[in-house]
Write an enzyme that holds these catalytic residues in place. Structure first.
Site, PDB file in Angstrom:
ATOM      1  N   GLY A 113       0.824  -1.200   0.000  1.00 26.24           N
ATOM      2  CA  GLY A 113       0.000   0.000   0.000  1.00 26.24           C
ATOM      3  C   GLY A 113       0.856   1.245   0.000  1.00 26.24           C
ATOM      4  N   THR A 114       0.248   2.358  -0.394  1.00 24.18           N
ATOM      5  CA  THR A 114       0.949   3.637  -0.456  1.00 24.18           C
ATOM      6  C   THR A 114      -0.075   4.729  -0.668  1.00 24.18           C
ATOM      7  OG1 THR A 114       2.731   4.840  -1.544  1.00 24.18           O
ATOM      8  CG2 THR A 114       1.280   3.571  -2.943  1.00 24.18           C
ATOM      9  N   THR A 115       0.366   5.961  -0.633  1.00 29.87           N
ATOM     10  CA  THR A 115      -0.466   7.101  -1.009  1.00 29.87           C
ATOM     11  C   THR A 115       0.392   8.087  -1.778  1.00 29.87           C
ATOM     12  OG1 THR A 115      -1.819   6.877   0.987  1.00 29.87           O
ATOM     13  CG2 THR A 115      -2.011   8.924  -0.243  1.00 29.87           C
ATOM     14  N   LYS A 146       9.518   7.843  -3.222  1.00 25.38           N
ATOM     15  CA  LYS A 146       8.473   7.475  -4.177  1.00 25.38           C
ATOM     16  C   LYS A 146       8.288   8.491  -5.294  1.00 25.38           C
ATOM     17  CE  LYS A 146       5.977   4.693  -0.809  1.00 25.38           C
ATOM     18  NZ  LYS A 146       4.696   4.388  -0.150  1.00 25.38           N
TER      19      LYS A 146
END
Length: 326
Positions: A113-115, A146
Protein backbone atom coordinates in the site's frame (compact mmCIF):
# COMPACT_ATOMS: atom_id res chain seq x y z
CA UNK A 1 63.07 23.33 -45.53
CA UNK A 2 65.45 20.38 -45.30
CA UNK A 3 66.10 17.75 -47.88
CA UNK A 4 63.16 15.41 -48.47
CA UNK A 5 60.56 18.01 -47.38
CA UNK A 6 58.42 20.05 -49.72
CA UNK A 7 55.38 22.23 -49.94
CA UNK A 8 54.65 22.08 -53.65
CA UNK A 9 52.74 19.41 -55.54
CA UNK A 10 55.81 18.22 -57.48
CA UNK A 11 58.12 17.89 -54.50
CA UNK A 12 58.45 14.52 -52.83
CA UNK A 13 56.53 14.06 -49.57
CA UNK A 14 58.42 13.69 -46.35
CA UNK A 15 59.21 10.05 -45.75
CA UNK A 16 58.61 8.49 -42.37
CA UNK A 17 60.76 5.71 -41.03
CA UNK A 18 61.00 3.23 -43.89
CA UNK A 19 60.51 0.12 -41.86
CA UNK A 20 59.58 -0.85 -38.32
CA UNK A 21 59.87 -4.14 -36.56
CA UNK A 22 56.81 -5.54 -34.80
CA UNK A 23 56.61 -8.66 -32.59
CA UNK A 24 56.86 -11.52 -35.03
CA UNK A 25 59.73 -10.22 -37.14
CA UNK A 26 57.61 -8.57 -39.86
CA UNK A 27 58.42 -5.16 -41.28
CA UNK A 28 56.02 -2.72 -42.83
CA UNK A 29 56.26 0.60 -44.61
CA UNK A 30 53.62 3.35 -44.34
CA UNK A 31 53.56 6.33 -46.66
CA UNK A 32 52.32 9.72 -45.61
CA UNK A 33 48.52 9.84 -45.56
CA UNK A 34 48.06 6.05 -45.47
CA UNK A 35 45.74 4.74 -42.73
CA UNK A 36 47.40 3.42 -39.61
CA UNK A 37 46.87 -0.26 -38.85
CA UNK A 38 45.66 -0.39 -35.26
CA UNK A 39 44.92 -4.10 -35.15
CA UNK A 40 46.27 -6.03 -32.18
CA UNK A 41 48.37 -9.11 -33.08
CA UNK A 42 47.06 -10.93 -30.00
CA UNK A 43 43.39 -10.24 -30.78
CA UNK A 44 43.16 -12.90 -33.48
CA UNK A 45 44.43 -15.60 -31.14
CA UNK A 46 42.06 -14.68 -28.26
CA UNK A 47 39.54 -17.43 -27.50
CA UNK A 48 35.90 -16.23 -27.59
CA UNK A 49 33.82 -16.61 -24.43
CA UNK A 50 31.36 -19.48 -24.46
CA UNK A 51 28.17 -18.21 -22.80
CA UNK A 52 26.87 -21.75 -22.40
CA UNK A 53 29.84 -22.60 -20.20
CA UNK A 54 28.94 -19.91 -17.65
CA UNK A 55 27.67 -21.53 -14.41
CA UNK A 56 23.90 -21.33 -14.15
CA UNK A 57 22.65 -19.17 -11.31
CA UNK A 58 19.30 -17.87 -10.13
CA UNK A 59 16.27 -18.75 -8.06
CA UNK A 60 14.66 -21.00 -10.67
CA UNK A 61 17.85 -22.67 -11.95
CA UNK A 62 19.44 -24.35 -8.97
CA UNK A 63 16.65 -26.85 -8.29
CA UNK A 64 15.81 -27.69 -11.90
CA UNK A 65 18.28 -29.34 -14.30
CA UNK A 66 18.61 -27.74 -17.71
CA UNK A 67 17.84 -30.99 -19.53
CA UNK A 68 14.42 -31.08 -17.84
CA UNK A 69 13.38 -27.81 -19.51
CA UNK A 70 11.55 -27.61 -22.83
CA UNK A 71 13.96 -27.40 -25.73
CA UNK A 72 12.77 -23.98 -26.89
CA UNK A 73 13.90 -22.27 -23.66
CA UNK A 74 16.77 -24.50 -22.55
CA UNK A 75 19.30 -22.36 -24.42
CA UNK A 76 17.84 -19.09 -23.11
CA UNK A 77 18.17 -20.30 -19.54
CA UNK A 78 21.94 -19.91 -19.77
CA UNK A 79 21.63 -16.19 -20.56
CA UNK A 80 18.40 -14.82 -19.04
CA UNK A 81 16.86 -14.93 -15.57
CA UNK A 82 13.56 -16.62 -16.46
CA UNK A 83 11.44 -19.07 -14.48
CA UNK A 84 12.16 -22.63 -15.59
CA UNK A 85 8.69 -23.12 -17.05
CA UNK A 86 7.14 -23.17 -20.50
CA UNK A 87 5.11 -19.93 -20.04
CA UNK A 88 6.72 -17.47 -17.59
CA UNK A 89 3.79 -15.01 -17.74
CA UNK A 90 1.24 -17.67 -16.83
CA UNK A 91 3.51 -18.98 -14.06
CA UNK A 92 3.84 -15.51 -12.49
CA UNK A 93 0.11 -14.74 -12.65
CA UNK A 94 -0.89 -18.11 -11.16
CA UNK A 95 1.68 -18.21 -8.34
CA UNK A 96 2.10 -14.55 -7.39
CA UNK A 97 -0.89 -12.35 -6.58
CA UNK A 98 -0.55 -8.72 -7.73
CA UNK A 99 -1.98 -7.55 -4.42
CA UNK A 100 -5.72 -7.62 -5.12
CA UNK A 101 -8.27 -8.44 -2.46
CA UNK A 102 -9.31 -11.69 -4.17
CA UNK A 103 -7.86 -15.01 -3.05
CA UNK A 104 -7.28 -17.14 -6.14
CA UNK A 105 -5.00 -19.65 -4.45
CA UNK A 106 -1.70 -17.96 -5.27
CA UNK A 107 1.31 -19.20 -3.32
CA UNK A 108 2.67 -15.69 -2.70
CA UNK A 109 0.43 -12.64 -2.17
CA UNK A 110 1.85 -9.15 -2.49
CA UNK A 111 0.03 -7.10 0.13
CA UNK A 112 1.23 -3.55 -0.31
CA UNK A 113 0.00 0.00 0.00
CA UNK A 114 0.95 3.64 -0.46
CA UNK A 115 -0.47 7.10 -1.01
CA UNK A 116 0.69 9.34 -3.84
CA UNK A 117 -1.13 12.35 -5.27
CA UNK A 118 -0.62 15.18 -7.71
CA UNK A 119 -2.76 18.07 -8.92
CA UNK A 120 -2.57 20.95 -11.38
CA UNK A 121 -3.27 24.54 -10.35
CA UNK A 122 -2.42 27.97 -11.72
CA UNK A 123 1.11 27.87 -10.30
CA UNK A 124 2.09 24.49 -11.77
CA UNK A 125 1.83 20.98 -10.35
CA UNK A 126 2.09 19.81 -6.74
CA UNK A 127 3.26 16.23 -6.12
CA UNK A 128 2.91 14.85 -2.59
CA UNK A 129 3.76 11.29 -1.47
CA UNK A 130 4.46 9.19 1.60
CA UNK A 131 7.48 6.91 2.04
CA UNK A 132 6.29 3.63 3.59
CA UNK A 133 6.96 0.28 1.91
CA UNK A 134 4.92 -2.59 3.33
CA UNK A 135 5.16 -6.35 2.93
CA UNK A 136 1.84 -7.59 4.22
CA UNK A 137 1.55 -6.55 7.86
CA UNK A 138 5.32 -5.94 8.00
CA UNK A 139 6.66 -2.43 7.38
CA UNK A 140 9.67 -3.00 5.16
CA UNK A 141 10.88 0.60 5.06
CA UNK A 142 9.87 4.10 6.13
CA UNK A 143 12.27 5.95 3.84
CA UNK A 144 11.36 4.94 0.29
CA UNK A 145 11.74 7.75 -2.24
CA UNK A 146 8.47 7.48 -4.18
CA UNK A 147 9.11 10.48 -6.42
CA UNK A 148 11.45 9.50 -9.24
CA UNK A 149 13.31 12.43 -10.77
CA UNK A 150 13.36 11.56 -14.47
CA UNK A 151 15.00 14.82 -15.58
CA UNK A 152 14.98 18.45 -14.36
CA UNK A 153 11.51 18.98 -15.87
CA UNK A 154 9.88 15.57 -15.43
CA UNK A 155 8.82 13.66 -12.32
CA UNK A 156 7.32 10.20 -11.83
CA UNK A 157 5.64 8.64 -8.81
CA UNK A 158 5.62 5.01 -7.72
CA UNK A 159 2.73 2.95 -6.37
CA UNK A 160 2.50 -0.84 -6.55
CA UNK A 161 5.66 -2.88 -6.82
CA UNK A 162 8.64 -0.72 -5.89
CA UNK A 163 11.03 -2.66 -8.13
CA UNK A 164 8.71 -2.46 -11.15
CA UNK A 165 8.13 1.28 -10.79
CA UNK A 166 11.75 2.12 -10.15
CA UNK A 167 13.12 0.01 -13.01
CA UNK A 168 10.67 1.11 -15.70
CA UNK A 169 10.71 4.78 -14.78
CA UNK A 170 14.50 4.74 -14.90
CA UNK A 171 14.13 3.08 -18.28
CA UNK A 172 11.77 5.92 -19.23
CA UNK A 173 14.50 8.38 -18.25
CA UNK A 174 16.85 6.70 -20.71
CA UNK A 175 14.25 6.92 -23.49
CA UNK A 176 13.61 10.60 -22.73
CA UNK A 177 17.33 11.37 -22.88
CA UNK A 178 17.67 9.53 -26.19
CA UNK A 179 14.75 11.58 -27.55
CA UNK A 180 16.56 14.79 -26.59
CA UNK A 181 19.77 13.67 -28.29
CA UNK A 182 17.96 12.70 -31.51
CA UNK A 183 15.57 15.67 -31.77
CA UNK A 184 17.60 18.44 -30.08
CA UNK A 185 14.66 19.38 -27.85
CA UNK A 186 13.12 18.30 -24.58
CA UNK A 187 10.46 15.61 -24.73
CA UNK A 188 6.89 16.61 -23.89
CA UNK A 189 5.11 15.17 -20.86
CA UNK A 190 2.48 13.58 -23.11
CA UNK A 191 5.15 11.83 -25.19
CA UNK A 192 7.00 10.62 -22.09
CA UNK A 193 3.82 9.17 -20.59
CA UNK A 194 3.01 7.54 -23.93
CA UNK A 195 6.42 5.84 -24.00
CA UNK A 196 5.74 4.36 -20.56
CA UNK A 197 2.20 3.31 -21.56
CA UNK A 198 3.59 1.59 -24.67
CA UNK A 199 6.07 -0.33 -22.50
CA UNK A 200 3.28 -1.40 -20.14
CA UNK A 201 1.16 -2.55 -23.07
CA UNK A 202 4.07 -4.65 -24.27
CA UNK A 203 4.36 -6.37 -20.86
CA UNK A 204 0.63 -6.53 -20.16
CA UNK A 205 -0.29 -9.70 -18.29
CA UNK A 206 3.31 -10.41 -17.30
CA UNK A 207 2.77 -9.76 -13.59
CA UNK A 208 3.89 -6.14 -13.32
CA UNK A 209 2.31 -4.00 -10.59
CA UNK A 210 2.46 -0.27 -11.30
CA UNK A 211 0.30 2.77 -10.71
CA UNK A 212 2.34 5.83 -11.65
CA UNK A 213 1.90 9.49 -12.42
CA UNK A 214 4.10 11.33 -14.92
CA UNK A 215 4.13 15.10 -14.53
CA UNK A 216 6.17 18.03 -15.74
CA UNK A 217 6.20 21.32 -17.61
CA UNK A 218 6.53 21.56 -21.38
CA UNK A 219 5.49 23.89 -24.22
CA UNK A 220 1.82 23.43 -23.31
CA UNK A 221 2.40 24.31 -19.66
CA UNK A 222 1.93 22.04 -16.63
CA UNK A 223 0.89 18.50 -17.55
CA UNK A 224 -0.15 15.48 -15.49
CA UNK A 225 -0.76 11.89 -16.66
CA UNK A 226 -1.63 8.61 -14.95
CA UNK A 227 -0.19 5.33 -16.29
CA UNK A 228 -0.65 1.82 -14.85
CA UNK A 229 0.56 -1.72 -15.57
CA UNK A 230 -2.39 -2.43 -17.90
CA UNK A 231 -1.31 0.35 -20.23
CA UNK A 232 -4.10 2.69 -19.08
CA UNK A 233 -3.17 6.32 -19.70
CA UNK A 234 -5.26 9.20 -18.38
CA UNK A 235 -4.66 12.93 -18.70
CA UNK A 236 -5.56 15.42 -15.97
CA UNK A 237 -7.98 18.02 -17.31
CA UNK A 238 -10.12 20.89 -16.08
CA UNK A 239 -12.91 18.64 -14.78
CA UNK A 240 -10.46 16.25 -13.10
CA UNK A 241 -7.23 18.11 -12.36
CA UNK A 242 -5.81 15.65 -9.83
CA UNK A 243 -5.00 11.98 -9.25
CA UNK A 244 -4.48 9.99 -6.05
CA UNK A 245 -2.96 6.52 -6.37
CA UNK A 246 -2.51 3.78 -3.78
CA UNK A 247 -4.35 2.18 -0.90
CA UNK A 248 -4.72 5.57 0.81
CA UNK A 249 -5.90 7.29 -2.36
CA UNK A 250 -9.57 7.21 -1.32
CA UNK A 251 -8.82 9.25 1.79
CA UNK A 252 -6.60 11.63 -0.16
CA UNK A 253 -9.37 12.17 -2.73
CA UNK A 254 -11.78 13.28 0.02
CA UNK A 255 -9.36 16.02 1.10
CA UNK A 256 -8.67 17.10 -2.49
CA UNK A 257 -12.38 17.19 -3.32
CA UNK A 258 -13.12 19.47 -0.37
CA UNK A 259 -10.05 21.73 -0.50
CA UNK A 260 -8.95 22.04 -4.13
CA UNK A 261 -9.16 25.27 -6.09
CA UNK A 262 -7.37 26.10 -9.32
CA UNK A 263 -6.76 29.67 -8.13
CA UNK A 264 -4.81 28.60 -5.04
CA UNK A 265 -1.55 30.29 -4.17
CA UNK A 266 1.67 28.27 -3.98
CA UNK A 267 1.52 28.17 -0.17
CA UNK A 268 -2.10 26.98 -0.19
CA UNK A 269 -1.33 24.30 -2.77
CA UNK A 270 1.62 22.96 -0.79
CA UNK A 271 -0.50 22.96 2.36
CA UNK A 272 -3.24 21.00 0.59
CA UNK A 273 -0.70 18.37 -0.50
CA UNK A 274 0.55 17.98 3.07
CA UNK A 275 -2.96 17.77 4.52
CA UNK A 276 -4.12 15.13 2.02
CA UNK A 277 -1.13 12.88 2.72
CA UNK A 278 -1.54 13.26 6.48
CA UNK A 279 -5.19 12.20 6.49
CA UNK A 280 -4.39 9.27 4.19
CA UNK A 281 -1.60 8.05 6.47
CA UNK A 282 -3.84 8.51 9.52
CA UNK A 283 -6.55 6.21 8.11
CA UNK A 284 -4.48 3.82 5.98
CA UNK A 285 -2.13 1.47 7.85
CA UNK A 286 -0.11 0.84 4.68
CA UNK A 287 0.82 4.52 4.31
CA UNK A 288 3.13 6.59 6.50
CA UNK A 289 6.70 7.65 7.05
CA UNK A 290 8.02 10.84 5.50
CA UNK A 291 5.92 13.25 3.45
CA UNK A 292 7.80 14.55 0.40
CA UNK A 293 6.30 17.44 -1.56
CA UNK A 294 7.52 18.66 -4.98
CA UNK A 295 6.49 21.76 -6.90
CA UNK A 296 6.74 21.61 -10.71
CA UNK A 297 7.24 25.07 -12.24
CA UNK A 298 8.18 26.45 -15.63
CA UNK A 299 11.84 26.54 -14.55
CA UNK A 300 11.67 22.88 -13.48
CA UNK A 301 10.73 20.98 -10.35
CA UNK A 302 11.89 21.74 -6.83
CA UNK A 303 11.39 19.83 -3.57
CA UNK A 304 9.60 22.14 -1.16
CA UNK A 305 9.01 19.89 1.85
CA UNK A 306 10.27 16.70 3.45
CA UNK A 307 9.16 15.80 6.96
CA UNK A 308 7.66 13.06 9.10
CA UNK A 309 3.89 12.84 8.80
CA UNK A 310 3.64 12.67 12.59
CA UNK A 311 4.79 16.29 12.73
CA UNK A 312 1.45 17.28 11.16
CA UNK A 313 -0.64 15.36 13.69
CA UNK A 314 -1.23 18.06 16.28
CA UNK A 315 -2.26 20.63 13.71
CA UNK A 316 -4.39 18.57 11.36
CA UNK A 317 -5.97 16.40 14.06
CA UNK A 318 -7.32 19.56 15.69
CA UNK A 319 -8.84 20.57 12.34
CA UNK A 320 -10.37 17.13 11.98
CA UNK A 321 -11.95 17.19 15.44
CA UNK A 322 -13.28 20.71 14.89
CA UNK A 323 -14.86 19.63 11.60
CA UNK A 324 -16.40 16.55 13.26
CA UNK A 325 -17.95 18.64 16.06
CA UNK A 326 -19.25 21.35 13.74
Amino acid sequence: SGEGEGTGGGEPARQLRSAREIPGGQAFQRAKGAPRDRSCPKAASAKPMDLLSVPKRGLFRDGLPTNALPQNIAHDQAMFELPGVQNPAEFVSSHFSPGTYEDNGERVKFSKGTTTLAFIYKGGVIVSVDSRASQGSYIGSQTVKKVIEINPYLLGTMAGGAADCLFWERNLGIQCRMFELRNKERISVAAASKLLANTMNHYKGMGLSMGTMITGWDKKGPQLFYVDNDGTRLCAEEKKPYFAVGSGGTFAYSVLDSGYSYEMSDEEAIELGKRAIYHATFRDAYSGGVNNVYHVREEGWVQVHSGDTYEHHDRYSAEREAAANA
